[in-house]
Design a protein around this motif. Sequence first.
Motif, PDB file in Angstrom:
ATOM      1  N   VAL A  15      10.057   8.044 -49.801  1.00 25.27           N
ATOM      2  CA  VAL A  15       9.503   7.809 -48.444  1.00 25.27           C
ATOM      3  C   VAL A  15       9.397   9.177 -47.849  1.00 25.27           C
ATOM      4  N   VAL A  16       8.285   9.248 -47.053  1.00 24.74           N
ATOM      5  CA  VAL A  16       8.111  10.486 -46.287  1.00 24.74           C
ATOM      6  C   VAL A  16       8.132  10.015 -44.802  1.00 24.74           C
ATOM      7  N   SER A  17       7.308   9.261 -44.478  1.00 23.00           N
ATOM      8  CA  SER A  17       6.981   8.752 -43.340  1.00 23.00           C
ATOM      9  C   SER A  17       6.507   7.270 -43.323  1.00 23.00           C
ATOM     10  N   CYS A  18       6.504   6.429 -42.102  1.00 25.37           N
ATOM     11  CA  CYS A  18       6.103   5.384 -42.202  1.00 25.37           C
ATOM     12  C   CYS A  18       5.755   4.779 -40.571  1.00 25.37           C
ATOM     13  N   ILE A  19       4.724   3.993 -40.315  1.00 24.28           N
ATOM     14  CA  ILE A  19       4.548   3.364 -39.076  1.00 24.28           C
ATOM     15  C   ILE A  19       4.639   2.013 -38.858  1.00 24.28           C
TER      16      ILE A  19
ATOM     17  N   HIS B 136       7.008   2.075 -33.700  1.00 23.68           N
ATOM     18  CA  HIS B 136       7.942   2.401 -34.610  1.00 23.68           C
ATOM     19  C   HIS B 136       7.577   3.412 -35.776  1.00 23.68           C
ATOM     20  N   THR B 137       7.914   4.631 -35.669  1.00 22.64           N
ATOM     21  CA  THR B 137       7.727   5.709 -36.740  1.00 22.64           C
ATOM     22  C   THR B 137       8.907   6.153 -37.315  1.00 22.64           C
TER      23      THR B 137
ATOM     24  N   ARG C 152       8.195  18.514 -38.520  1.00 28.25           N
ATOM     25  CA  ARG C 152       7.104  19.251 -39.169  1.00 28.25           C
ATOM     26  C   ARG C 152       5.683  18.137 -39.593  1.00 28.25           C
ATOM     27  N   PHE C 153       6.235  17.075 -39.744  1.00 29.29           N
ATOM     28  CA  PHE C 153       5.192  15.841 -39.878  1.00 29.29           C
ATOM     29  C   PHE C 153       4.997  15.070 -39.110  1.00 29.29           C
ATOM     30  N   THR C 154       3.920  14.307 -38.750  1.00 32.17           N
ATOM     31  CA  THR C 154       3.512  13.463 -37.762  1.00 32.17           C
ATOM     32  C   THR C 154       2.555  12.513 -38.232  1.00 32.17           C
ATOM     33  N   ILE C 155       2.981  11.395 -38.119  1.00 30.15           N
ATOM     34  CA  ILE C 155       2.291  10.160 -38.586  1.00 30.15           C
ATOM     35  C   ILE C 155       1.428   9.457 -37.443  1.00 30.15           C
TER      36      ILE C 155
ATOM     37  N   LEU D 127      -1.389  11.809 -41.816  1.00 28.72           N
ATOM     38  CA  LEU D 127      -0.008  12.502 -41.933  1.00 28.72           C
ATOM     39  C   LEU D 127      -0.240  13.587 -41.604  1.00 28.72           C
ATOM     40  N   GLN D 128      -0.062  14.399 -40.671  1.00 26.64           N
ATOM     41  CA  GLN D 128      -0.360  15.923 -40.230  1.00 26.64           C
ATOM     42  C   GLN D 128       0.865  16.498 -40.829  1.00 26.64           C
ATOM     43  N   MET D 129       0.819  17.458 -41.582  1.00 21.36           N
ATOM     44  CA  MET D 129       1.839  18.230 -42.143  1.00 21.36           C
ATOM     45  C   MET D 129       1.745  19.654 -41.593  1.00 21.36           C
TER      46      MET D 129
END
Length: 128
Positions: free
Chosen positions: A47-51, A57-58, A67-70, A81-83
């Motif tokens: 897993v990298v990220s989740c919303i 909740h993220t 560095r990353f934004t979901i 997913l902004q990386m």
Amino acid sequence: QVQLVESGGGLVQPGGSLRLSCATSGFTLDYYGIGWFRQAPGKEREVVSCISASGGHTYYENSVKGRFTISRDKSKNTVYLQMNSLKPDDTAVYYCARERPPIQLGICPQSTNAYGSWGQGTEVTVSS
């Protein structure tokens, strides 16, 4: 029919940025959490990220925090997913997936097993 389609991958130099998109159809983002995962050659999917379904909740895996934004745009049924500040270790195939029931509206699960519908993946290569 539930569909998730990733796009936005490519080759980028270290320190560069990419924005991945996960276009969804066949369901409403209000009712399902969405996760971003990656799988590097020879490694397990992680897993990298989740919303969460509520959007409130993220989660970010430690190596990508800061560095990353979901984010998501419900009007476009798309999760992003902004990386930024990409590193060679970020090289992998990136997948988005939909949470499987029972849905936890207020929190997104971080386990791969909690997701039941997957996209085909988009490849990200970070190299000079």
